[in-house]
Scaffold this motif. Sequence first.
Motif, short mmCIF file in Angstrom:
data_model
loop_
_atom_site.label_atom_id
_atom_site.label_comp_id
_atom_site.label_asym_id
_atom_site.label_seq_id
_atom_site.Cartn_x
_atom_site.Cartn_y
_atom_site.Cartn_z
N ASN A 106 5.48 -6.00 6.35
CA ASN A 106 4.97 -5.79 4.99
C ASN A 106 5.02 -4.31 4.61
O ASN A 106 5.42 -3.95 3.50
CB ASN A 106 3.54 -6.30 4.87
N ALA A 107 4.58 -3.45 5.52
CA ALA A 107 4.62 -2.01 5.26
C ALA A 107 6.05 -1.52 5.10
O ALA A 107 6.35 -0.69 4.22
CB ALA A 107 3.92 -1.26 6.38
N LEU A 108 6.95 -2.02 5.92
CA LEU A 108 8.35 -1.59 5.84
C LEU A 108 8.99 -2.00 4.52
O LEU A 108 9.84 -1.27 3.98
CB LEU A 108 9.14 -2.17 7.01
N ALA A 109 8.59 -3.14 3.98
CA ALA A 109 9.14 -3.56 2.68
C ALA A 109 8.75 -2.58 1.59
O ALA A 109 9.55 -2.26 0.70
CB ALA A 109 8.64 -4.96 2.34
N PHE A 110 7.53 -2.05 1.65
CA PHE A 110 7.09 -1.07 0.65
C PHE A 110 7.77 0.27 0.88
O PHE A 110 8.13 0.97 -0.08
CB PHE A 110 5.58 -0.92 0.71
N VAL A 111 7.97 0.65 2.14
CA VAL A 111 8.71 1.88 2.45
C VAL A 111 10.12 1.78 1.88
O VAL A 111 10.63 2.74 1.28
CB VAL A 111 8.76 2.12 3.97
N ALA A 127 8.52 8.54 -12.44
CA ALA A 127 7.74 7.39 -12.92
C ALA A 127 7.56 6.36 -11.81
O ALA A 127 6.48 5.78 -11.66
CB ALA A 127 8.43 6.77 -14.14
N ASP A 128 8.62 6.13 -11.05
CA ASP A 128 8.52 5.16 -9.96
C ASP A 128 7.54 5.62 -8.90
O ASP A 128 6.76 4.82 -8.35
CB ASP A 128 9.90 4.93 -9.33
N LEU A 129 7.56 6.91 -8.59
CA LEU A 129 6.65 7.43 -7.58
C LEU A 129 5.20 7.34 -8.06
O LEU A 129 4.30 7.02 -7.27
CB LEU A 129 7.01 8.89 -7.27
N ARG A 130 4.98 7.60 -9.35
CA ARG A 130 3.63 7.44 -9.88
C ARG A 130 3.16 5.99 -9.75
O ARG A 130 2.01 5.72 -9.37
CB ARG A 130 3.59 7.87 -11.35
N ALA A 131 4.06 5.07 -10.08
CA ALA A 131 3.69 3.65 -9.99
C ALA A 131 3.35 3.26 -8.56
O ALA A 131 2.38 2.53 -8.31
CB ALA A 131 4.83 2.79 -10.53
N LEU A 132 4.14 3.74 -7.61
CA LEU A 132 3.88 3.43 -6.20
C LEU A 132 2.53 4.00 -5.76
O LEU A 132 1.77 3.33 -5.04
CB LEU A 132 5.00 4.01 -5.32
N GLY A 138 0.73 -6.39 2.71
CA GLY A 138 1.39 -7.50 2.05
C GLY A 138 0.95 -7.68 0.60
O GLY A 138 1.60 -8.41 -0.16
N GLU A 139 -0.14 -7.02 0.22
CA GLU A 139 -0.59 -7.08 -1.17
C GLU A 139 0.21 -6.14 -2.07
O GLU A 139 0.11 -6.22 -3.29
CB GLU A 139 -2.07 -6.72 -1.25
N LEU A 140 0.98 -5.24 -1.47
CA LEU A 140 1.79 -4.30 -2.25
C LEU A 140 3.08 -4.97 -2.67
O LEU A 140 3.84 -5.43 -1.82
CB LEU A 140 2.11 -3.06 -1.41
N PRO A 141 3.38 -5.03 -3.96
CA PRO A 141 4.64 -5.63 -4.39
C PRO A 141 5.82 -4.78 -3.94
O PRO A 141 5.79 -3.55 -4.07
CB PRO A 141 4.52 -5.66 -5.92
N SER A 142 6.82 -5.40 -3.39
CA SER A 142 7.94 -4.65 -2.84
C SER A 142 9.28 -4.99 -3.49
O SER A 142 10.28 -4.36 -3.19
CB SER A 142 8.05 -4.90 -1.33
N GLY A 143 9.29 -5.97 -4.38
CA GLY A 143 10.58 -6.44 -4.88
C GLY A 143 11.08 -5.78 -6.15
O GLY A 143 12.23 -5.98 -6.53
N ALA A 144 10.24 -5.01 -6.84
CA ALA A 144 10.67 -4.43 -8.11
C ALA A 144 11.77 -3.39 -7.89
O ALA A 144 11.61 -2.48 -7.08
CB ALA A 144 9.48 -3.78 -8.82
#
Length: 238
Positions: free
Chosen positions: A135-140, A103-108, A89-95
């Motif tokens: 929470n994990a699924l939101a980041f996936v 670049a996106d993969l590097r950021a993740l 849940g600490e991983l931001p998922s909304g961006a």
Amino acid sequence: MPRDSGPAPTGIDPEQLWLRPARPRRGRKPAFTREAITAAAVALADAEGIEAVTMRRVAAQVGAGVMSLYSYAPDKDTLLELMVDHVSGELPSGAPPTGDWRADLRALAHLQRALMLRHPWLPAALATHHTPGPNALAFVERALAALRPTGLDGAARLEVFAQLTAFVAGHVAHETARTTVTRSPERAAAEARYLAAVAADGHHPELAAALAAPGRPLTPDATFSRFLDRLIDGLATD
């Protein structure tokens, strides 16, 4: 992973765990929640390592009886699933994706590394973690969206994300282990002399060439970024 004594585990049912309300199976309503239990387990793991997390220790942390915890987490494996999703849940998922998948993969990956460095037990936990929670699924979901410009199908994008996560987990596990080893200047100097002697013996020309090459920044951040770039370059499809 070792289990506490108590009710025998019957296997984790993801539907039961994630899609149904968390409530005790019997007895009066307790003064704690599944969220509080999970947070206590995470704090314990952060402070003392995952081996310190037992149902008895967690129960003591929340001021509950051990048996009452089994109503929320019937075994340590289930508790571990809850812990992994809790910190996810600490991983931001909304961006939204930028359209530049590299670049996106590097950021993740950098977000994952920062999370694992905050919770050093997480890389090992992910090796046995099989049921991603909300929470994990939101980041996936964010990762799959970021990979859409690659043209890969959904299954391949899932594989890429799994590969990325495995790389980050392995790197952080190694990085964390190295920080716990104290190496004296004398030991470092002895290792340097040994490698120099080996490089000069004429039997290891490739090693000699590698050691003679210009040095690169060896800070943890720089090293991770270089390794990550090589991984992402290998995923390029164009």
